[in-house]
Design a protein around this motif. Structure first.
Motif, PDB file in Angstrom:
ATOM      1  N   LYS A 135       0.832  -1.217   0.000  1.00  0.00           N
ATOM      2  CA  LYS A 135       0.000   0.000   0.000  1.00  0.00           C
ATOM      3  C   LYS A 135       0.866   1.266   0.000  1.00  0.00           C
ATOM      4  O   LYS A 135       0.457   2.296  -0.517  1.00  0.00           O
ATOM      5  CB  LYS A 135      -0.935  -0.006   1.213  1.00  0.00           C
ATOM      6  CG  LYS A 135      -2.001  -1.105   1.163  1.00  0.00           C
ATOM      7  CD  LYS A 135      -3.297  -0.614   0.546  1.00  0.00           C
ATOM      8  CE  LYS A 135      -4.315  -1.737   0.444  1.00  0.00           C
ATOM      9  NZ  LYS A 135      -5.551  -1.396  -0.214  1.00  0.00           N
ATOM     10  N   GLU A 136       2.044   1.139   0.593  1.00  0.00           N
ATOM     11  CA  GLU A 136       2.955   2.281   0.615  1.00  0.00           C
ATOM     12  C   GLU A 136       3.401   2.622  -0.808  1.00  0.00           C
ATOM     13  O   GLU A 136       3.447   3.778  -1.205  1.00  0.00           O
ATOM     14  CB  GLU A 136       4.169   1.936   1.483  1.00  0.00           C
ATOM     15  CG  GLU A 136       5.082   3.114   1.735  1.00  0.00           C
ATOM     16  CD  GLU A 136       6.394   2.685   2.368  1.00  0.00           C
ATOM     17  OE1 GLU A 136       6.380   1.763   3.194  1.00  0.00           O
ATOM     18  OE2 GLU A 136       7.423   3.267   1.995  1.00  0.00           O
ATOM     19  N   LYS A 137       3.683   1.566  -1.591  1.00  0.00           N
ATOM     20  CA  LYS A 137       4.176   1.792  -2.956  1.00  0.00           C
ATOM     21  C   LYS A 137       3.043   2.050  -3.942  1.00  0.00           C
ATOM     22  O   LYS A 137       3.203   2.763  -4.919  1.00  0.00           O
ATOM     23  CB  LYS A 137       4.982   0.572  -3.420  1.00  0.00           C
ATOM     24  CG  LYS A 137       6.264   0.385  -2.609  1.00  0.00           C
ATOM     25  CD  LYS A 137       7.311  -0.350  -3.444  1.00  0.00           C
ATOM     26  CE  LYS A 137       8.695  -0.193  -2.861  1.00  0.00           C
ATOM     27  NZ  LYS A 137       8.961  -1.067  -1.735  1.00  0.00           N
ATOM     28  N   ASN A 138       1.891   1.402  -3.698  1.00  0.00           N
ATOM     29  CA  ASN A 138       0.794   1.503  -4.653  1.00  0.00           C
ATOM     30  C   ASN A 138      -0.539   1.313  -3.932  1.00  0.00           C
ATOM     31  O   ASN A 138      -1.055   0.202  -3.811  1.00  0.00           O
ATOM     32  CB  ASN A 138       0.989   0.407  -5.731  1.00  0.00           C
ATOM     33  CG  ASN A 138       0.027   0.599  -6.878  1.00  0.00           C
ATOM     34  OD1 ASN A 138      -0.926   1.379  -6.762  1.00  0.00           O
ATOM     35  ND2 ASN A 138       0.252  -0.109  -7.958  1.00  0.00           N
ATOM     36  N   PRO A 139      -1.120   2.419  -3.449  1.00  0.00           N
ATOM     37  CA  PRO A 139      -2.322   2.324  -2.609  1.00  0.00           C
ATOM     38  C   PRO A 139      -3.542   1.753  -3.327  1.00  0.00           C
ATOM     39  O   PRO A 139      -4.509   1.359  -2.677  1.00  0.00           O
ATOM     40  CB  PRO A 139      -2.575   3.771  -2.167  1.00  0.00           C
ATOM     41  CG  PRO A 139      -1.631   4.622  -2.904  1.00  0.00           C
ATOM     42  CD  PRO A 139      -0.636   3.788  -3.620  1.00  0.00           C
ATOM     43  N   ASP A 140      -3.522   1.703  -4.664  1.00  0.00           N
ATOM     44  CA  ASP A 140      -4.701   1.252  -5.402  1.00  0.00           C
ATOM     45  C   ASP A 140      -4.802  -0.263  -5.537  1.00  0.00           C
ATOM     46  O   ASP A 140      -5.810  -0.779  -6.008  1.00  0.00           O
ATOM     47  CB  ASP A 140      -4.722   1.871  -6.810  1.00  0.00           C
ATOM     48  CG  ASP A 140      -4.908   3.378  -6.733  1.00  0.00           C
ATOM     49  OD1 ASP A 140      -5.523   3.826  -5.744  1.00  0.00           O
ATOM     50  OD2 ASP A 140      -4.419   4.079  -7.632  1.00  0.00           O
ATOM     51  N   VAL A 141      -3.752  -0.977  -5.139  1.00  0.00           N
ATOM     52  CA  VAL A 141      -3.797  -2.441  -5.263  1.00  0.00           C
ATOM     53  C   VAL A 141      -4.828  -3.009  -4.289  1.00  0.00           C
ATOM     54  O   VAL A 141      -4.874  -2.624  -3.127  1.00  0.00           O
ATOM     55  CB  VAL A 141      -2.404  -3.053  -4.943  1.00  0.00           C
ATOM     56  CG1 VAL A 141      -2.456  -4.559  -5.006  1.00  0.00           C
ATOM     57  CG2 VAL A 141      -1.375  -2.513  -5.909  1.00  0.00           C
ATOM     58  N   ALA A 142      -5.681  -3.896  -4.791  1.00  0.00           N
ATOM     59  CA  ALA A 142      -6.655  -4.552  -3.909  1.00  0.00           C
ATOM     60  C   ALA A 142      -5.993  -5.763  -3.268  1.00  0.00           C
ATOM     61  O   ALA A 142      -5.341  -6.546  -3.952  1.00  0.00           O
ATOM     62  CB  ALA A 142      -7.873  -4.986  -4.710  1.00  0.00           C
ATOM     63  N   ILE A 143      -6.150  -5.883  -1.959  1.00  0.00           N
ATOM     64  CA  ILE A 143      -5.509  -6.985  -1.243  1.00  0.00           C
ATOM     65  C   ILE A 143      -6.576  -7.949  -0.745  1.00  0.00           C
ATOM     66  O   ILE A 143      -7.513  -7.554  -0.046  1.00  0.00           O
ATOM     67  CB  ILE A 143      -4.719  -6.477  -0.020  1.00  0.00           C
ATOM     68  CG1 ILE A 143      -3.855  -5.281  -0.367  1.00  0.00           C
ATOM     69  CG2 ILE A 143      -3.943  -7.626   0.619  1.00  0.00           C
ATOM     70  CD1 ILE A 143      -2.475  -5.553  -0.812  1.00  0.00           C
ATOM     71  N   MET A 144      -6.432  -9.206  -1.102  1.00  0.00           N
ATOM     72  CA  MET A 144      -7.354 -10.224  -0.600  1.00  0.00           C
ATOM     73  C   MET A 144      -6.587 -11.165   0.317  1.00  0.00           C
ATOM     74  O   MET A 144      -5.488 -11.601  -0.016  1.00  0.00           O
ATOM     75  CB  MET A 144      -7.922 -11.043  -1.758  1.00  0.00           C
ATOM     76  CG  MET A 144      -8.919 -10.298  -2.603  1.00  0.00           C
ATOM     77  SD  MET A 144      -9.542 -11.373  -3.908  1.00  0.00           S
ATOM     78  CE  MET A 144     -10.409 -12.614  -2.956  1.00  0.00           C
ATOM     79  N   LEU A 145      -7.193 -11.474   1.466  1.00  0.00           N
ATOM     80  CA  LEU A 145      -6.559 -12.396   2.402  1.00  0.00           C
ATOM     81  C   LEU A 145      -7.411 -13.648   2.526  1.00  0.00           C
ATOM     82  O   LEU A 145      -8.632 -13.588   2.466  1.00  0.00           O
ATOM     83  CB  LEU A 145      -6.431 -11.766   3.790  1.00  0.00           C
ATOM     84  CG  LEU A 145      -5.713 -10.434   3.897  1.00  0.00           C
ATOM     85  CD1 LEU A 145      -5.611 -10.026   5.356  1.00  0.00           C
ATOM     86  CD2 LEU A 145      -4.329 -10.527   3.278  1.00  0.00           C
ATOM     87  N   GLY A 146      -6.743 -14.762   2.748  1.00  0.00           N
ATOM     88  CA  GLY A 146      -7.494 -15.994   2.974  1.00  0.00           C
ATOM     89  C   GLY A 146      -6.784 -16.862   3.971  1.00  0.00           C
ATOM     90  O   GLY A 146      -5.594 -16.688   4.234  1.00  0.00           O
ATOM     91  N   GLY A 147      -7.510 -17.824   4.528  1.00  0.00           N
ATOM     92  CA  GLY A 147      -6.906 -18.769   5.450  1.00  0.00           C
ATOM     93  C   GLY A 147      -7.704 -18.927   6.719  1.00  0.00           C
ATOM     94  O   GLY A 147      -8.508 -18.054   7.062  1.00  0.00           O
ATOM     95  N   ALA A 148      -7.468 -20.039   7.405  1.00  0.00           N
ATOM     96  CA  ALA A 148      -8.279 -20.380   8.573  1.00  0.00           C
ATOM     97  C   ALA A 148      -8.334 -19.298   9.653  1.00  0.00           C
ATOM     98  O   ALA A 148      -9.393 -19.045  10.210  1.00  0.00           O
ATOM     99  CB  ALA A 148      -7.781 -21.686   9.157  1.00  0.00           C
ATOM    100  N   PRO A 149      -7.218 -18.646   9.989  1.00  0.00           N
ATOM    101  CA  PRO A 149      -7.299 -17.703  11.110  1.00  0.00           C
ATOM    102  C   PRO A 149      -7.772 -16.309  10.715  1.00  0.00           C
ATOM    103  O   PRO A 149      -7.888 -15.440  11.566  1.00  0.00           O
ATOM    104  CB  PRO A 149      -5.855 -17.650  11.615  1.00  0.00           C
ATOM    105  CG  PRO A 149      -5.030 -17.927  10.418  1.00  0.00           C
ATOM    106  CD  PRO A 149      -5.834 -18.795   9.504  1.00  0.00           C
ATOM    107  N   VAL A 150      -8.017 -16.090   9.446  1.00  0.00           N
ATOM    108  CA  VAL A 150      -8.325 -14.735   8.981  1.00  0.00           C
ATOM    109  C   VAL A 150      -9.804 -14.429   9.185  1.00  0.00           C
ATOM    110  O   VAL A 150     -10.661 -15.136   8.692  1.00  0.00           O
ATOM    111  CB  VAL A 150      -7.961 -14.585   7.495  1.00  0.00           C
ATOM    112  CG1 VAL A 150      -8.303 -13.185   7.012  1.00  0.00           C
ATOM    113  CG2 VAL A 150      -6.495 -14.864   7.280  1.00  0.00           C
ATOM    114  N   THR A 151     -10.075 -13.396   9.941  1.00  0.00           N
ATOM    115  CA  THR A 151     -11.465 -12.987  10.157  1.00  0.00           C
ATOM    116  C   THR A 151     -11.648 -11.561   9.649  1.00  0.00           C
ATOM    117  O   THR A 151     -10.689 -10.892   9.291  1.00  0.00           O
ATOM    118  CB  THR A 151     -11.807 -12.995  11.654  1.00  0.00           C
ATOM    119  OG1 THR A 151     -10.981 -12.011  12.294  1.00  0.00           O
ATOM    120  CG2 THR A 151     -11.547 -14.346  12.289  1.00  0.00           C
TER     121      THR A 151
END
Lengths: 350, 224
Positions: B168-184
């Motif tokens: 986000k520091e380098k490119n704030p427009d990138v969409a970030i998706m997270l996945g995985g068991a502990p991710v809420t």
């Protein structure tokens, strides 16, 4: 009322004999960053030295008043001893648990060395248990050990998707492989028991109904767990994390002394299903409760576990080491104070 | 000569019943009959995967079945994808995907990757146990619009926070998706990410629902 020491308290709980108050313990890792900092080491250094491994378990228990010390912390010791290598991330300043880098690519490639109990870090873990035992002679701690269940362990040494697809497409070979993994699990768990540990947890964590159907659990997982618990001395615990509501009764039929589940389980319902004679352990979210919440919220989480019917409050997994000091204190305090009343399977000394 | 609908049905059924050979044959048949390859992907393979999602949600299918269905889907996709016209394939975007350093579990990641593959994205798969800075480097190298990271265990999840901050520091427009068991949802908010799937199971449900939305969009595009 007589006050028990932690070793007695835990031993009596598993025998379903009256105790003074609920022990604050777990079958999984309880190492904390506070202990590691106090020792002047980094997290990456606790996995390769018996002194650091046992020392950080003892230091964590002393700092917070845990009734148990449990080692090892990472899931790669046995896979490494089977020749699968280990990534220790030893240059990392972060908390990264070791992982297994080289899985067998196919069932045909599986070759188990004869001497795995003395390979890689296995002797270091043995030495760690030696230290824990010598430091707990006075009953200051109960010493816990754990092994992965055969299906979960298999997923450490072979590609999990091969295994999961194989149970449908290549059933006989996968079953034979799991039988071999079960033999190894039994040998390692018996070895730890021979070192004098006080209780043994079998963590078949990758087998919940997030992944497998109850039917597959019954045919593929249960017979191997039954064989393990029949081969081990008491006390033993059958732990599975993730979704367990549909299999908790089968878990209880595997022959362990206690069943342990995580926060995804509906504990009040499980207590109804299993009745009041079964020792049930669980079921709070260690990361959410001890690392994220406000300390003032912790008491309610712990009380809910007890009100829902656990015989001892267990975290659903290893404690994430970077716990908040005040949260752990609230957790331990609530277990010991609110746990003075009898639980469904375990009475209290009067 | 099989009708278009019959071929779509063969593709969908082949995915649901995890019959890779049936899917390969039906995919080839679709090309031989001159059927639009993207239609065959969306109305055949993706429609089948939507049914798989329904079976998963109703506890009829579990992860082993879904993995085999995914193999069947890829068997068809490998044949059809090269025949999707450039103008349809282009402009869908690019995604960098991988599991975070310290994590060697990649089933959930692979299911989400499937969703992007079906959607026509160019997927840069970094694999598993990926050092944090590699996500940032690959995003910059490819100028991808999306970075998708997965962590099966709490013990590796915190690495995501660092990657998000770096990207986000380098490119704030990138969409970030997270996945995985502990991710809420809380973790996603705390880490500053844009979307999440909480388990391989959730990736199945959510990923397949996204495929459904892609199909709806395509229907609308065709009607307009």
């Amino acid at each position: 009322m007589a006050e028990l020491n932690p070793k007695e308290r835990v031993a009596r709980l598993f025998r379903r004999e009256a105790i003074d108050t609920m022990p604050c313990f777990s079958g999984m890792g309880m190492v904390t960053i506070q202990a590691i900092r106090e020792m002047g080491i980094r997290f990456a250094q606790v996995h390769t030295s018996a002194e650091n491994l046992a020392g950080s378990a003892i230091k964590s228990a002393e700092l917070f008043g845990f009734d148990s010390v449990v080692i090892p912390y990472d899931m790669g010791t046995l896979a490494e001893a089977l020749g699968r290598g280990i990534s220790l991330y030893d240059q990392s300043e972060d908390i990264l648990y070791p992982t297994v880098p080289e899985k067998w690519g196919d069932l045909d490639e599986v070759e188990v060395p004869d001497n795995y109990l003395s390979n890689a870090r296995m002797p270091m873990v043995d030495e760690g248990f030696g230290i824990l035992n010598s430091k707990s002679n006075n009953g200051q701690f109960a010493v816990g050990a754990w092994v992965l269940g055969p299906f979960t362990f298999a997923g450490q040494v072979i590609e999990l998707d091969l295994l999961l697809k194989g149970v449908k497409k290549d059933k006989e070979r996968v079953e034979a492989f799991l039988t071999k993994m079960t033999d190894i699990t039994i040998e390692v768990a018996k070895h730890y028991q021979s070192l004098g540990v006080d209780y043994m947890t079998v963590r078949e964590m990758g087998s919940g109904t997030d992944l497998l159907s109850p039917r597959m659990w019954k045919t593929l997982i249960k017979p191997n767990l039954e064989r393990i618990f029949a081969a081990l001395e008491s006390p033993t615990i059958n732990h599975i994390c993730g979704s367990t509501d549909m299999i908790v009764e089968m878990m209880n039929d595997c022959g362990a002394d206690a069943v342990s589940v995580d926060q995804k389980n509906n504990m009040a319902e499980s207590r109804k299903k299993l009745g009041n004679d079964t020792i049930i352990l669980g079921n709070f979210d260690p990361y959410g409760t001890l690392c994220q919440m406000e300390a003032s919220e912790v008491e309610a989480v712990i009380k809910k576990c007890i009100d829902d019917g656990v015989d001892a409050v267990w975290p659903g997994c290893d404690l994430w080491p970077d716990v908040k000091d005040e949260n752990v204190k609230a957790y331990v305090r609530t277990v010991k104070e609110y746990g003075k009343k009898a639980s469904p399977a375990v009475g209290r000394l009067t | 000569m099989a009708s278009k609908e019959e071929i779509f049905k063969e593709l969908a059924e082949g995915v649901v019943e995890y019959e890779e050979d049936q899917v390969r044959e039906a995919a080839q048949k679709a090309l031989d009959e001159g059927i639009d390859a993207l239609d065959a992907i969306m109305d055949g393979l993706a429609a089948g995967m939507e049914e798989v999602g329904r079976l998963y949600d109703s506890n009829e299918y579990f992860v082993p079945e879904v993995l085999m269905c995914a193999d069947a889907l890829y068997a068809g996709l490998d044949i059809l994808r090269p025949h999707v016209p450039e103008e349809d394939a282009a402009g869908k975007g690019q995604v960098v995907i991988g599991t975070i350093q310290g994590d060697v579990h990649d089933i959930g990641k692979n299911l989400v990757k499937m969703m992007f593959d079906v959607g026509g994205f160019t997927v840069h798969d970094l694999g598993r146990d990926v050092p944090l800075e590699n996500f940032v480097k690959e995003q910059l190298r490819t100028d991808s619009e999306i970075v998708a990271m997965s962590a099966m265990m709490t013990t590796t999840m915190l690495g995501m926070k660092k990657v998000i901050a770096m990207i986000k520091e380098k490119n704030p427009d990138v969409a970030i998706m997270l996945g995985g068991a502990p991710v809420t949802k809380d973790v996603v908010d705390l880490f500053g990410a844009d979307g999440y799937a909480e388990s391989a199971g959730n990736a199945v449900s959510e990923g397949i629902k996204m495929i459904g939305r892609l199909r709806e969009l395509r229907q609308k595009e065709k009607q307009s």
